[in-house]
Design a protein around this motif. Structure first.
Motif, PDB file in Angstrom:
ATOM      1  N   VAL A   1      47.416   6.321  45.929  1.00  0.00           N
ATOM      2  CA  VAL A   1      46.811   5.878  47.174  1.00  0.00           C
ATOM      3  C   VAL A   1      45.285   5.808  47.060  1.00  0.00           C
ATOM      4  O   VAL A   1      44.640   5.021  47.742  1.00  0.00           O
ATOM      5  CB  VAL A   1      47.239   6.821  48.323  1.00  0.00           C
ATOM      6  N   ALA A   2      44.707   6.600  46.171  1.00  0.00           N
ATOM      7  CA  ALA A   2      43.246   6.722  46.081  1.00  0.00           C
ATOM      8  C   ALA A   2      42.573   5.389  45.785  1.00  0.00           C
ATOM      9  O   ALA A   2      41.485   5.119  46.309  1.00  0.00           O
ATOM     10  CB  ALA A   2      42.876   7.737  45.001  1.00  0.00           C
ATOM     11  N   TYR A   3      43.199   4.542  45.008  1.00  0.00           N
ATOM     12  CA  TYR A   3      42.569   3.263  44.659  1.00  0.00           C
ATOM     13  C   TYR A   3      42.475   2.342  45.878  1.00  0.00           C
ATOM     14  O   TYR A   3      41.511   1.599  46.019  1.00  0.00           O
ATOM     15  CB  TYR A   3      43.326   2.588  43.525  1.00  0.00           C
ATOM     16  N   PHE A   4      43.434   2.420  46.748  1.00  0.00           N
ATOM     17  CA  PHE A   4      43.386   1.631  47.984  1.00  0.00           C
ATOM     18  C   PHE A   4      42.329   2.188  48.937  1.00  0.00           C
ATOM     19  O   PHE A   4      41.636   1.426  49.606  1.00  0.00           O
ATOM     20  CB  PHE A   4      44.764   1.592  48.651  1.00  0.00           C
ATOM     21  N   ILE A   5      42.190   3.504  48.956  1.00  0.00           N
ATOM     22  CA  ILE A   5      41.156   4.116  49.788  1.00  0.00           C
ATOM     23  C   ILE A   5      39.775   3.755  49.241  1.00  0.00           C
ATOM     24  O   ILE A   5      38.846   3.477  50.010  1.00  0.00           O
ATOM     25  CB  ILE A   5      41.363   5.640  49.882  1.00  0.00           C
ATOM     26  N   GLN A   6      39.627   3.728  47.920  1.00  0.00           N
ATOM     27  CA  GLN A   6      38.365   3.302  47.323  1.00  0.00           C
ATOM     28  C   GLN A   6      38.061   1.847  47.665  1.00  0.00           C
ATOM     29  O   GLN A   6      36.906   1.491  47.927  1.00  0.00           O
ATOM     30  CB  GLN A   6      38.396   3.483  45.804  1.00  0.00           C
ATOM     31  N   PHE A   7      39.080   1.012  47.664  1.00  0.00           N
ATOM     32  CA  PHE A   7      38.899  -0.384  48.041  1.00  0.00           C
ATOM     33  C   PHE A   7      38.379  -0.490  49.470  1.00  0.00           C
ATOM     34  O   PHE A   7      37.473  -1.284  49.757  1.00  0.00           O
ATOM     35  CB  PHE A   7      40.227  -1.143  47.879  1.00  0.00           C
ATOM     36  N   ILE A   8      38.936   0.305  50.373  1.00  0.00           N
ATOM     37  CA  ILE A   8      38.476   0.310  51.761  1.00  0.00           C
ATOM     38  C   ILE A   8      37.004   0.713  51.822  1.00  0.00           C
ATOM     39  O   ILE A   8      36.199   0.082  52.520  1.00  0.00           O
ATOM     40  CB  ILE A   8      39.347   1.256  52.618  1.00  0.00           C
TER      41      ILE A   8
ATOM     42  N   LEU B   1      42.382  11.288  44.787  1.00  0.00           N
ATOM     43  CA  LEU B   1      42.509  11.100  43.338  1.00  0.00           C
ATOM     44  C   LEU B   1      42.658  12.449  42.631  1.00  0.00           C
ATOM     45  O   LEU B   1      43.495  12.598  41.729  1.00  0.00           O
ATOM     46  CB  LEU B   1      41.289  10.342  42.816  1.00  0.00           C
ATOM     47  N   ARG B   2      41.855  13.432  43.039  1.00  0.00           N
ATOM     48  CA  ARG B   2      41.953  14.777  42.447  1.00  0.00           C
ATOM     49  C   ARG B   2      43.317  15.405  42.708  1.00  0.00           C
ATOM     50  O   ARG B   2      43.888  16.063  41.836  1.00  0.00           O
ATOM     51  CB  ARG B   2      40.872  15.695  43.018  1.00  0.00           C
ATOM     52  N   ARG B   3      43.839  15.197  43.898  1.00  0.00           N
ATOM     53  CA  ARG B   3      45.117  15.807  44.274  1.00  0.00           C
ATOM     54  C   ARG B   3      46.321  15.009  43.784  1.00  0.00           C
ATOM     55  O   ARG B   3      47.447  15.478  43.895  1.00  0.00           O
ATOM     56  CB  ARG B   3      45.192  15.959  45.789  1.00  0.00           C
ATOM     57  N   GLY B   4      46.074  13.789  43.303  1.00  0.00           N
ATOM     58  CA  GLY B   4      47.174  12.970  42.808  1.00  0.00           C
ATOM     59  C   GLY B   4      48.095  12.466  43.908  1.00  0.00           C
ATOM     60  O   GLY B   4      49.311  12.370  43.701  1.00  0.00           O
ATOM     61  N   VAL B   5      47.529  12.127  45.060  1.00  0.00           N
ATOM     62  CA  VAL B   5      48.326  11.651  46.187  1.00  0.00           C
ATOM     63  C   VAL B   5      48.923  10.291  45.848  1.00  0.00           C
ATOM     64  O   VAL B   5      48.224   9.375  45.413  1.00  0.00           O
ATOM     65  CB  VAL B   5      47.459  11.556  47.471  1.00  0.00           C
ATOM     66  N   MET B   6      50.233  10.177  46.038  1.00  0.00           N
ATOM     67  CA  MET B   6      50.947   8.935  45.752  1.00  0.00           C
ATOM     68  C   MET B   6      51.869   8.601  46.909  1.00  0.00           C
ATOM     69  O   MET B   6      52.187   9.459  47.724  1.00  0.00           O
ATOM     70  CB  MET B   6      51.751   9.073  44.462  1.00  0.00           C
ATOM     71  N   THR B   7      52.275   7.335  46.945  1.00  0.00           N
ATOM     72  CA  THR B   7      53.234   6.939  47.971  1.00  0.00           C
ATOM     73  C   THR B   7      54.564   7.632  47.703  1.00  0.00           C
ATOM     74  O   THR B   7      54.862   8.017  46.569  1.00  0.00           O
ATOM     75  CB  THR B   7      53.414   5.415  48.014  1.00  0.00           C
TER      76      THR B   7
ATOM     77  N   LEU C   1      30.617   5.684  57.248  1.00  0.00           N
ATOM     78  CA  LEU C   1      32.079   5.669  57.098  1.00  0.00           C
ATOM     79  C   LEU C   1      32.489   5.378  55.654  1.00  0.00           C
ATOM     80  O   LEU C   1      33.449   5.961  55.150  1.00  0.00           O
ATOM     81  CB  LEU C   1      32.695   4.640  58.036  1.00  0.00           C
ATOM     82  N   SER C   2      31.757   4.501  55.006  1.00  0.00           N
ATOM     83  CA  SER C   2      32.048   4.176  53.616  1.00  0.00           C
ATOM     84  C   SER C   2      31.927   5.418  52.733  1.00  0.00           C
ATOM     85  O   SER C   2      32.781   5.678  51.880  1.00  0.00           O
ATOM     86  CB  SER C   2      31.102   3.082  53.129  1.00  0.00           C
ATOM     87  N   GLU C   3      30.866   6.188  52.958  1.00  0.00           N
ATOM     88  CA  GLU C   3      30.671   7.409  52.172  1.00  0.00           C
ATOM     89  C   GLU C   3      31.785   8.417  52.436  1.00  0.00           C
ATOM     90  O   GLU C   3      32.317   9.032  51.521  1.00  0.00           O
ATOM     91  CB  GLU C   3      29.304   8.011  52.509  1.00  0.00           C
ATOM     92  N   ARG C   4      32.159   8.578  53.691  1.00  0.00           N
ATOM     93  CA  ARG C   4      33.216   9.529  54.031  1.00  0.00           C
ATOM     94  C   ARG C   4      34.574   9.068  53.487  1.00  0.00           C
ATOM     95  O   ARG C   4      35.374   9.877  53.038  1.00  0.00           O
ATOM     96  CB  ARG C   4      33.318   9.716  55.553  1.00  0.00           C
ATOM     97  N   ILE C   5      34.839   7.786  53.549  1.00  0.00           N
ATOM     98  CA  ILE C   5      36.099   7.258  53.012  1.00  0.00           C
ATOM     99  C   ILE C   5      36.131   7.408  51.498  1.00  0.00           C
ATOM    100  O   ILE C   5      37.168   7.736  50.913  1.00  0.00           O
ATOM    101  CB  ILE C   5      36.306   5.797  53.466  1.00  0.00           C
ATOM    102  N   TRP C   6      34.981   7.179  50.844  1.00  0.00           N
ATOM    103  CA  TRP C   6      34.916   7.358  49.382  1.00  0.00           C
ATOM    104  C   TRP C   6      35.197   8.824  49.035  1.00  0.00           C
ATOM    105  O   TRP C   6      35.877   9.111  48.051  1.00  0.00           O
ATOM    106  CB  TRP C   6      33.551   6.923  48.856  1.00  0.00           C
ATOM    107  N   PHE C   7      34.686   9.755  49.840  1.00  0.00           N
ATOM    108  CA  PHE C   7      34.952  11.169  49.642  1.00  0.00           C
ATOM    109  C   PHE C   7      36.451  11.450  49.749  1.00  0.00           C
ATOM    110  O   PHE C   7      37.013  12.195  48.945  1.00  0.00           O
ATOM    111  CB  PHE C   7      34.171  11.993  50.672  1.00  0.00           C
ATOM    112  N   GLN C   8      37.110  10.852  50.742  1.00  0.00           N
ATOM    113  CA  GLN C   8      38.555  11.021  50.902  1.00  0.00           C
ATOM    114  C   GLN C   8      39.314  10.447  49.703  1.00  0.00           C
ATOM    115  O   GLN C   8      40.324  11.007  49.266  1.00  0.00           O
ATOM    116  CB  GLN C   8      39.040  10.361  52.199  1.00  0.00           C
ATOM    117  N   ALA C   9      38.826   9.324  49.188  1.00  0.00           N
ATOM    118  CA  ALA C   9      39.469   8.722  48.014  1.00  0.00           C
ATOM    119  C   ALA C   9      39.352   9.641  46.805  1.00  0.00           C
ATOM    120  O   ALA C   9      40.331   9.809  46.044  1.00  0.00           O
ATOM    121  CB  ALA C   9      38.834   7.367  47.717  1.00  0.00           C
ATOM    122  N   ALA C  10      38.177  10.224  46.618  1.00  0.00           N
ATOM    123  CA  ALA C  10      37.990  11.146  45.489  1.00  0.00           C
ATOM    124  C   ALA C  10      38.903  12.351  45.627  1.00  0.00           C
ATOM    125  O   ALA C  10      39.496  12.821  44.640  1.00  0.00           O
ATOM    126  CB  ALA C  10      36.525  11.573  45.418  1.00  0.00           C
ATOM    127  N   ARG C  11      39.053  12.839  46.846  1.00  0.00           N
ATOM    128  CA  ARG C  11      39.949  13.979  47.077  1.00  0.00           C
ATOM    129  C   ARG C  11      41.394  13.587  46.812  1.00  0.00           C
ATOM    130  O   ARG C  11      42.153  14.349  46.203  1.00  0.00           O
ATOM    131  CB  ARG C  11      39.774  14.487  48.505  1.00  0.00           C
TER     132      ARG C  11
END
Length: 173
Positions: free
Chosen positions: A139-146, A126-132, A114-124
């Motif tokens: 949002v990517a930094y919080f996903i990386q924290f998870i 970050l690339r897409r520039g997803v923000m609140t 799950l950690s690897e898959r969540i890190w993958f989602q965080a990288a995605r």
């Protein structure tokens, strides 16, 4: 000196991991305090000044993310989770040790996956520039924290698995 004494008092049995637990509890406590102050400010602003704090929902969601995932390694380290021990008195001690090893390693493998898959989602993200939506917080930094907290929990589970195999068996009455 007083800080070390306080940490040893509450987490003395965990060796170096006590400092990790202390730091995560400190972060979790400060974020929970900030969440409480934010909620009070929002309620007072809404009912007294007829104007709420902008982005309260987003900040609450992100704060809860930090609080929950800061506590995950601590709960695992201190074995504060729910345990059902119906068969502990009936089954042999060696079975309990081996089952503890297998269960902890299996759960650790799940956490690593799950950690690897969540890190993958965080990288995605970050690339897409997803923000609140309102405050434009990445949002990517919080996903990386998870993902990091899930990985740390997995490491703790692996250590607990081998510790349970090597530990002496206690018979509970």
């Amino acid at each position: 000196m007083w800080l070390s004494a306080m940490v040893n008092k509450h987490h003395g049995e965990f060796g170096l991991a006590k400092w990790l637990a202390f730091i995560l509890e400190l972060v979790s406590s400060l974020v929970l305090l900030a969440l409480m102050l934010l909620t009070c400010s929002d309620v007072i602003g809404r009912y007294v000044f007829n104007n709420s704090v902008n982005g309260t929902t987003e900040l609450t969601e992100l704060a809860l993310c930090i609080v929950v995932f800061c506590q995950l390694p601590i709960v695992t380290l201190t074995s504060a989770h729910v345990v059902v021990d119906i068969l502990d008195r009936v089954l042999p001690a060696m079975f309990m040790k081996v089952s503890g090893l297998v269960i902890n390693l299996g759960i650790a493998a799940g956490f690593f996956f799950l950690s690897e898959r969540i890190w993958f989602q965080a990288a995605r993200s970050l690339r897409r520039g997803v923000m609140t939506e309102f405050l434009h917080i990445p949002v990517a930094y919080f996903i990386q924290f998870i993902a990091i907290m899930m990985f740390v929990t997995g490491i703790i589970l692996v250590l607990k698995a081998f510790h349970s195999l090597l530990a002496r068996t206690e018979v509970s009455e």
